[in-house]
Motif scaffolding. Structure first.
Motif, PDB file in Angstrom:
ATOM      1  N   UNK B 302       0.818  -1.210   0.000  1.00 13.00           N
ATOM      2  CA  UNK B 302       0.000   0.000   0.000  1.00 13.00           C
ATOM      3  C   UNK B 302       0.855   1.265   0.000  1.00 13.00           C
ATOM      4  N   UNK B 303       1.982   1.241   0.735  1.00  9.52           N
ATOM      5  CA  UNK B 303       2.774   2.462   0.854  1.00  9.52           C
ATOM      6  C   UNK B 303       3.177   3.069  -0.496  1.00  9.52           C
ATOM      7  N   UNK B 304       3.747   2.280  -1.420  1.00 12.27           N
ATOM      8  CA  UNK B 304       4.115   2.897  -2.707  1.00 12.27           C
ATOM      9  C   UNK B 304       2.904   3.455  -3.461  1.00 12.27           C
ATOM     10  N   UNK B 305       1.768   2.741  -3.364  1.00 17.03           N
ATOM     11  CA  UNK B 305       0.581   3.236  -4.063  1.00 17.03           C
ATOM     12  C   UNK B 305       0.080   4.515  -3.402  1.00 17.03           C
ATOM     13  N   UNK B 306       0.135   4.517  -2.067  1.00 20.63           N
ATOM     14  CA  UNK B 306      -0.237   5.732  -1.335  1.00 20.63           C
ATOM     15  C   UNK B 306       0.687   6.882  -1.713  1.00 20.63           C
ATOM     16  N   UNK B 307       1.982   6.560  -1.828  1.00 18.00           N
ATOM     17  CA  UNK B 307       2.953   7.602  -2.154  1.00 18.00           C
ATOM     18  C   UNK B 307       2.621   8.247  -3.493  1.00 18.00           C
ATOM     19  N   UNK B 308       2.175   7.426  -4.450  1.00 14.23           N
ATOM     20  CA  UNK B 308       1.824   7.970  -5.766  1.00 14.23           C
ATOM     21  C   UNK B 308       0.662   8.938  -5.620  1.00 14.23           C
ATOM     22  N   UNK B 309      -0.371   8.498  -4.883  1.00 15.45           N
ATOM     23  CA  UNK B 309      -1.538   9.345  -4.697  1.00 15.45           C
ATOM     24  C   UNK B 309      -1.150  10.615  -3.945  1.00 15.45           C
ATOM     25  N   UNK B 310      -0.351  10.444  -2.907  1.00 16.65           N
ATOM     26  CA  UNK B 310       0.065  11.530  -2.033  1.00 16.65           C
ATOM     27  C   UNK B 310       0.873  12.570  -2.809  1.00 16.65           C
ATOM     28  N   UNK B 311       1.875  12.095  -3.580  1.00 17.09           N
ATOM     29  CA  UNK B 311       2.736  13.009  -4.337  1.00 17.09           C
ATOM     30  C   UNK B 311       2.011  13.600  -5.534  1.00 17.09           C
ATOM     31  N   UNK B 312       1.069  12.827  -6.086  1.00 18.10           N
ATOM     32  CA  UNK B 312       0.505  13.224  -7.365  1.00 18.10           C
ATOM     33  C   UNK B 312      -0.671  14.170  -7.269  1.00 18.10           C
ATOM     34  N   UNK B 313      -1.421  14.071  -6.183  1.00 19.06           N
ATOM     35  CA  UNK B 313      -2.702  14.768  -6.171  1.00 19.06           C
ATOM     36  C   UNK B 313      -2.533  16.288  -6.282  1.00 19.06           C
ATOM     37  N   UNK B 504      -2.249   5.594 -13.088  1.00 28.60           N
ATOM     38  CA  UNK B 504      -2.746   4.611 -12.123  1.00 28.60           C
ATOM     39  C   UNK B 504      -4.270   4.547 -12.176  1.00 28.60           C
ATOM     40  N   UNK B 505      -4.893   5.729 -12.132  1.00 24.55           N
ATOM     41  CA  UNK B 505      -6.354   5.779 -12.132  1.00 24.55           C
ATOM     42  C   UNK B 505      -6.916   5.199 -13.426  1.00 24.55           C
ATOM     43  N   UNK B 506      -6.302   5.554 -14.556  1.00 20.57           N
ATOM     44  CA  UNK B 506      -6.781   5.051 -15.846  1.00 20.57           C
ATOM     45  C   UNK B 506      -6.678   3.531 -15.923  1.00 20.57           C
ATOM     46  N   UNK B 507      -5.540   2.990 -15.491  1.00 19.99           N
ATOM     47  CA  UNK B 507      -5.350   1.542 -15.580  1.00 19.99           C
ATOM     48  C   UNK B 507      -6.386   0.806 -14.750  1.00 19.99           C
ATOM     49  N   UNK B 508      -6.566   1.261 -13.503  1.00 20.70           N
ATOM     50  CA  UNK B 508      -7.536   0.594 -12.643  1.00 20.70           C
ATOM     51  C   UNK B 508      -8.933   0.736 -13.231  1.00 20.70           C
ATOM     52  N   UNK B 509      -9.256   1.932 -13.749  1.00 21.88           N
ATOM     53  CA  UNK B 509     -10.599   2.173 -14.282  1.00 21.88           C
ATOM     54  C   UNK B 509     -10.848   1.293 -15.504  1.00 21.88           C
ATOM     55  N   UNK B 510      -9.868   1.216 -16.395  1.00 22.19           N
ATOM     56  CA  UNK B 510     -10.047   0.409 -17.609  1.00 22.19           C
ATOM     57  C   UNK B 510     -10.254  -1.057 -17.241  1.00 22.19           C
ATOM     58  N   UNK B 511      -9.436  -1.557 -16.308  1.00 27.09           N
ATOM     59  CA  UNK B 511      -9.587  -2.950 -15.916  1.00 27.09           C
ATOM     60  C   UNK B 511     -10.958  -3.173 -15.284  1.00 27.09           C
TER      61      UNK B 511
END
Lengths: 329, 524
Positions: B302-313, B504-511
């Motif tokens: 979760x941490x790396x995924x959180x980091x993406x959201x945290x840094x990216x938003x 990240x959002x696009x990939x999850x949404x498409x799947x």
């Protein structure tokens, strides 16, 4: 990619069918960065070229420009290539993709004589390892001391990057037949080998490594742009390798006149005065106002090392083999 | 109707024809491209020491990545199998996420967490320890474990849950200690599951490119796939590239054959939401131990995924416009890739099922050991005399992505189709239902679920792919992953973080959309 490129690309699309002439210039990444020379030079050139459109296209680091051009062959969209260096000119000439620049007797301020009818210098500098004075106390004074230290360095791949190629030849010029042994010694200091200069320098400024292969002029950037005098270039007793960055006209260009105009423009103040504080190199022709303050505080090597003519090309394969083998052990 | 069985015959004739065409395309692209590269290469040089080093590194990192993933998966899967806790279902679902997570996005998250200025190093330094580095050998290993630990956990978890609960009940009644249970129930299961899991992960790590490109540290941390890229892109040494491709193909094929023999567990089965009752595992110490395994694994994911959201938003609002245009470009590539995947997978699956041939499926799965870069390179060489390959970078990317998704689509479609044929095949035959009627009325409606899953996977994998596009994208038409790589390498971290979050959002949404689409249809 960089905003300028995209804007330029957007304009180019809008202008399709219109009469505006587009000059496409392949160059390296950091040249077209927001803080790089690209935007300023583009503006200056477009102001004097009668409605033309100068489009910089970033294709990685310097050495990648050449392999890119070889892949594209005569189908390339490039009219001018800017960002090869003196170590690549012989190889570039062999591709037969370049035309003569036609500039007779260019007035240059280089530390060596320049005599090449195909490639025209636009700036130059000495390679050096740059460090942070607040973090590195025992600064190595030679390539040997660097390898013996436990400092971490980031270097660049000689196959994609001109600084990487420069370091490889620097080591070769100092150690000759012992170059592979040197790479083996340096191997444990190398944090990583990047494809281009930009990412290596970025890793250094982010604090990922103690030193980075760059130029003696790089500290000027921190000094002038950031008012930060903590960065310095390590002076090496071995001497420092000299790099001369060049541009050339692509033989298959359909914008012959415009390309010539650009190469002429390249050695005028409109281009050259942007170099010291955007590309952080010595201009190939010192502008009328001289060099900016801060450049006088830089280390100037006593000994300049350089391979001239086709020497660099002749030893490249051997040196590359030693580099790959030495670093892969 | 003097020729009663004829419709069935012509039906199978068409299936064979369609399947053969699809398989021919796959073979042309996997093996044909290697031949094309060889033909174009002027003489094949030998292996130099650096190539041996690349081979050594590839095998070492793949072995270690697979071993670590599998070894860590055992306690994690055991803990998940025998404990009930809030969010258990979500955690099991999360274990499926890294598979469709774009590599470049994950790398970004891992740098944020494990880089020298990342969270882990910062905490270490706060306690006076040396910071750790994410670059080079251990960076590659960390990234591979990040991607494959969840897969291994799912595979091992399946093994655990496949042990009937009654046996644990019986064991408890017989007064088995934990050691007895391990000896009689768990170890035999692990012996069955682990080799397959190890080999699958070994294969996936063998052809690793984007991880090594982003985190590898020069000649010391170069995989064969990365060496292929360098030979082509930097040295234009086609002979070297083709030779390396053959070595990689041979190595992969050898491992794949071994893997097929040890009966691969299937990674996509359902029914993982049931905790096994364990009477021997009560007590606070054991509970705490299991809880910490689960917590550690969850944090690591979760941490790396959180980091993406945290840094990216924060960067989302100010993203440069080229991020959005490249996102649109990537969606287009993914759409084409999904269609091509299905157009190839369905005929091959149909042929494989109607002929009962393992070979057909096996050949279709060949691409798992093929090098996408060599496929791209071969296409480049074939196209180059006629058209500008750089102008075709996007279609070629879509095609190669489709080929790379094929093994996963086949794994989903073949068992499903074979079940359909077993259940309804005779009925359909007796009704004379053949050709398009059979396809439209029998297969497609009942295959909606695996089709949706395959489409979702193909779409997500294509969206996140950073392989062929790195080989010959024109500078002004990058896909989103390439755009992120460029932002990363020019150290525009904020923009890179924002773009990574978009991807990240696009990939999850498409799947999710495509997979969900398949599920909705099946009820309709």
């Amino acid at each position: 990619m960089k905003t300028t490129t995209i804007i330029a690309a957007g304009l180019a699309t809008l202008a399709t069918g219109a009469s505006a002439e587009t000059l496409t210039v392949y160059t390296y990444d950091s040249f077209v960065a927001e803080w790089g020379p690209g935007p300023m030079i583009e503006e200056a050139f477009e102001a004097q070229c009668d409605g033309c459109d100068l489009e910089f296209v970033a294709v990685g680091d310097g050495a990648e420009i050449l392999s890119r051009l070889q892949l594209e062959g005569t189908r390339t969209e490039a009219d001018v290539v800017l960002g090869l260096d003196s170590n690549l000119t012989a190889a570039a000439r062999d591709t037969k993709l370049f035309a003569q620049h036609g500039v007779t007797d260019p007035q240059l301020d280089l530390p060596i004589e320049w005599d090449d009818d195909m490639f025209l210098p636009f700036d130059w500098g000495y390679f050096a390892f740059v460090y942070d004075k607040t973090r590195v106390e025992d600064v190595p004074a030679s390539l040997e001391e660097l390898a013996a230290s436990d400092l971490t360095v980031v270097i660049q791949d000689p196959r994609s990057s001109t600084p990487g190629l420069g370091l490889m030849l620097w080591v070769k010029s100092v150690f000759g037949a012992e170059a592979q042994g040197y790479w083996e010694d340096l191997s444990d200091n190398i944090l990583t080998v990047t494809k281009g200069w930009s990412e290596a320098y970025g890793m250094f400024t982010e604090g990922e490594a103690d030193m980075v292969l760059s130029y003696t002029t790089s500290p000027a950037y921190h000094l002038i742009a950031e008012d930060d005098d903590t960065k310095a270039a390590a002076a090496f007793e071995n001497g420092h390798y000299l790099q001369i960055e060049v541009a050339g006209k692509v033989a298959s260009t359909e914008q012959d006149a415009l390309a010539d105009q650009f190469l002429d423009f390249m050695l005028t103040d409109g281009f050259q005065s942007a170099i010291p504080t955007t590309n952080w190199m010595y201009p190939a022709k010192t502008p009328r106002d001289g060099l900016p303050d801060g450049f006088d505080r830089l280390h100037v090597p006593d000994t300049a090392l350089v391979y001239l003519g086709s020497e660099a090309q002749d030893i490249r394969d051997e040196a590359l083999e030693e580099w790959r083998t030495g670093l892969s052990q | 109707m003097a020729h009663g069985p004829q419709p069935v015959m012509s039906m199978s004739g068409r299936v064979v024809a369609a399947g053969a065409v699809a398989l021919a395309v796959v073979l042309a692209l996997t093996l044909g491209t290697i031949v094309a590269v060889f033909v174009r290469a002027e003489g094949v040089g030998g292996f130099d020491p650096a190539d041996w080093a690349a081979l050594r590194f590839t095998v070492t990192q793949a072995t270690l990545s697979a071993a670590l993933s599998v070894a860590l998966a055992i306690p994690v899967a055991r803990a998940i199998a025998r404990r009930r806790f809030v969010g258990r279902g979500a955690l099991v679902m999360l274990l499926g996420a890294p598979f469709i997570l774009p590599v470049i996005v994950a790398v970004f998250g891992l740098i944020s967490v494990f880089g020298r200025s990342g969270w882990v190093s910062q905490s270490l330094m706060a306690f006076g320890y040396e910071p750790i580095s994410i670059y080079g050998f251990h960076g590659v290993i960390i990234a591979h474990v990040f991607f494959n630990l969840p897969l291994a956990t799912r595979l091992v978890l399946q093994g655990w849950l496949a042990i009937p609960g009654e046996r644990f009940r019986l064991a408890a009644a017989l007064g088995f200690t934990s050691r007895d249970i391990a000896r009689h129930l768990e170890r035999p299961m692990l012996r069955e599951v682990l080799p397959g899991a190890f080999l699958v992960i070994f294969l996936l790590c063998l052809t690793s490119f984007a991880v090594a490109l982003a985190l590898g540290g020069g000649p010391r941390a170069t995989t064969i796939e990365l060496a292929i890229y360098e030979a082509f892109r930097l040295d234009f040494d086609l002979g070297k590239a083709a030779l390396l491709a053959c070595v990689q193909f041979g190595l992969g094929a050898a491992v794949a054959i071994v893997a097929l023999r040890v009966a691969l567990p299937s990674g996509f089965g359902g029914g993982l939401d049931r905790a096994v009752q364990r009477w021997d595992q009560r007590g606070p110490l054991r509970t705490a131990l299991d809880a910490s395994w689960i917590a550690l694994a969850a944090l690591f994911l979760i941490l790396p995924i959180l980091a993406i959201a945290f840094d990216g938003i924060g960067a989302l609002a100010t993203l440069p416009s080229q991020v959005w245009t490249s996102a649109a470009r990537s969606l287009g590539v993914a759409a084409v890739s999904v269609i091509v995947t299905l157009l190839l997978a369905l005929p091959i699956a149909a042929w494989s099922v109607t002929s009962g041939s393992k070979l057909v499926e096996g050949l279709g799965t060949l691409t798992i050991v093929a090098s996408p870069l060599i496929i791209g390179m071969g296409l480049f060489i074939v196209i180059n005399p006629f058209l500008d390959p750089f102008a075709l970078a996007l279609p070629v990317t879509a095609l190669v992505n489709a080929i790379m998704s094929l093994p996963f689509a086949l794994r989903a479609l073949v068992p499903a189709l074979s079940q359909i044929e077993t259940q309804y095949g005779r009925l359909a035959d007796s009704l004379g239902m053949s050709g398009t009627a059979r396809l439209r009325r029998l297969w497609l409606p009942r295959l909606a679920r695996p089709l949706g899953f395959s489409a979702g996977l193909a779409g997500a994998l294509s969206l996140g792919d950073l392989g062929v596009i790195a080989l010959f994208a024109s500078p002004d038409t990058p896909t989103l992953p390439l755009q992120i790589f460029r932002l990363l390498t020019s150290y525009r971290m904020d923009d890179a973080a924002g773009a990574a979050l978009v991807l990240l959002a696009l990939s999850l949404a498409v799947f999710w959309l495509l997979d969900r689409g398949g599920r909705v249809n099946v009820d309709g």
